[in-house]
Design a protein around this motif. Structure first.
Motif, PDB file in Angstrom:
ATOM      1  N   VAL A 171       0.892  -1.161   0.000  1.00 49.69           N
ATOM      2  CA  VAL A 171       0.000   0.000   0.000  1.00 49.69           C
ATOM      3  C   VAL A 171       0.929   1.209   0.000  1.00 49.69           C
ATOM      4  O   VAL A 171       1.610   1.475   0.986  1.00 49.69           O
ATOM      5  CB  VAL A 171      -0.932   0.014   1.234  1.00 49.69           C
ATOM      6  CG1 VAL A 171      -1.744   1.299   1.264  1.00 49.69           C
ATOM      7  CG2 VAL A 171      -1.845  -1.204   1.238  1.00 49.69           C
ATOM      8  N   GLY A 172       0.969   1.894  -1.130  1.00 46.63           N
ATOM      9  CA  GLY A 172       1.931   2.984  -1.267  1.00 46.63           C
ATOM     10  C   GLY A 172       3.331   2.411  -1.181  1.00 46.63           C
ATOM     11  O   GLY A 172       3.678   1.486  -1.902  1.00 46.63           O
ATOM     12  N   PHE A 210      -5.936   5.109  -5.025  1.00 45.79           N
ATOM     13  CA  PHE A 210      -5.186   3.863  -4.887  1.00 45.79           C
ATOM     14  C   PHE A 210      -6.100   2.657  -5.086  1.00 45.79           C
ATOM     15  O   PHE A 210      -5.772   1.727  -5.821  1.00 45.79           O
ATOM     16  CB  PHE A 210      -4.512   3.804  -3.500  1.00 45.79           C
ATOM     17  CG  PHE A 210      -3.932   2.465  -3.178  1.00 45.79           C
ATOM     18  CD1 PHE A 210      -2.761   2.037  -3.791  1.00 45.79           C
ATOM     19  CD2 PHE A 210      -4.552   1.626  -2.272  1.00 45.79           C
ATOM     20  CE1 PHE A 210      -2.221   0.793  -3.503  1.00 45.79           C
ATOM     21  CE2 PHE A 210      -4.019   0.386  -1.974  1.00 45.79           C
ATOM     22  CZ  PHE A 210      -2.844  -0.034  -2.593  1.00 45.79           C
ATOM     23  N   GLN A 256      -7.176   1.772  -8.594  1.00 47.40           N
ATOM     24  CA  GLN A 256      -6.154   1.025  -9.331  1.00 47.40           C
ATOM     25  C   GLN A 256      -5.905  -0.357  -8.729  1.00 47.40           C
ATOM     26  O   GLN A 256      -5.493  -1.268  -9.432  1.00 47.40           O
ATOM     27  CB  GLN A 256      -4.846   1.810  -9.363  1.00 47.40           C
ATOM     28  CG  GLN A 256      -4.943   3.096 -10.138  1.00 47.40           C
ATOM     29  CD  GLN A 256      -3.652   3.902 -10.068  1.00 47.40           C
ATOM     30  OE1 GLN A 256      -2.676   3.499  -9.446  1.00 47.40           O
ATOM     31  NE2 GLN A 256      -3.648   5.052 -10.710  1.00 47.40           N
ATOM     32  N   GLU A 257      -6.110  -0.498  -7.428  1.00 49.16           N
ATOM     33  CA  GLU A 257      -5.832  -1.752  -6.723  1.00 49.16           C
ATOM     34  C   GLU A 257      -7.054  -2.194  -5.914  1.00 49.16           C
ATOM     35  O   GLU A 257      -7.033  -2.206  -4.674  1.00 49.16           O
ATOM     36  CB  GLU A 257      -4.638  -1.571  -5.768  1.00 49.16           C
ATOM     37  CG  GLU A 257      -3.355  -1.163  -6.438  1.00 49.16           C
ATOM     38  CD  GLU A 257      -2.747  -2.261  -7.299  1.00 49.16           C
ATOM     39  OE1 GLU A 257      -3.087  -3.453  -7.104  1.00 49.16           O
ATOM     40  OE2 GLU A 257      -1.939  -1.933  -8.174  1.00 49.16           O
TER      41      GLU A 257
END
Length: 163
Positions: free
Chosen positions: A47-48, A96, A99-100
């Protein structure tokens, strides 16, 4: 009884007391399996810039279940659809998760915390939180009720201290 005959009984007794190897944690009546943890890590490896480890995935799954228990105790409604909407609308998480999408389950605890904070009274939430029982498989570490997190090395053995 001879000591040699006691050894198999001791092994059986120890195995009977240990948590199942397929159970990562127990939160109230909810079991979080090691397979669920592995699925989260496989679906969302980062995550990031934060790498998602088994311990991190388990901790966030525990938080999500704790918040569900607190919501039940306090009669605050937590709906998965609402939680997912909150995450998608968030300026930090929304892009985020667009995209995920496989990472959504990993972040549900964040949305649940937001809803509980907005709808609950702090004293009521604290009292409910104190009622939630959490047990973590020792291979992941131990649960700290004070820090609401997993602590320790997650080793089943105890390191020998040198004296």
């Amino acid at each position: 009884m001879k000591p040699a005959r006691l050894a198999p009984l001791l092994v059986v007794a120890l195995v009977g007391c240990s948590p199942s190897p397929t159970v990562a944690a127990q939160v109230g009546d909810t079991t979080i399996t090691t397979a669920r943890v592995a699925d989260i890590v496989a679906a969302c490896p980062a995550v990031g810039t934060t790498q998602v480890t088994d311990s991190l995935a388990l901790q966030t799954l525990i938080h999500a279940e704790i918040f569900r228990e607190v919501a039940d105790i306090t009669s605050i409604k937590l709906d998965d659809k609402e939680l997912r909407s909150i995450l998608l609308a968030d300026e930090n998480f929304g892009p985020f998760l667009t995209q995920e999408p496989d990472c959504t389950d990993l972040l549900l605890a964040q949305a649940a915390s937001t809803v509980l904070g907005a709808k609950g009274e702090p004293a009521q939430l604290d009292a409910a939180l104190a009622q939630v029982q959490v047990e973590v498989n020792p291979r992941y570490g131990t649960w700290s009720t004070e820090k609401l997190g997993i602590e320790g090395s997650g080793s089943l053995s105890t390191p020998v201290t040198q004296g």
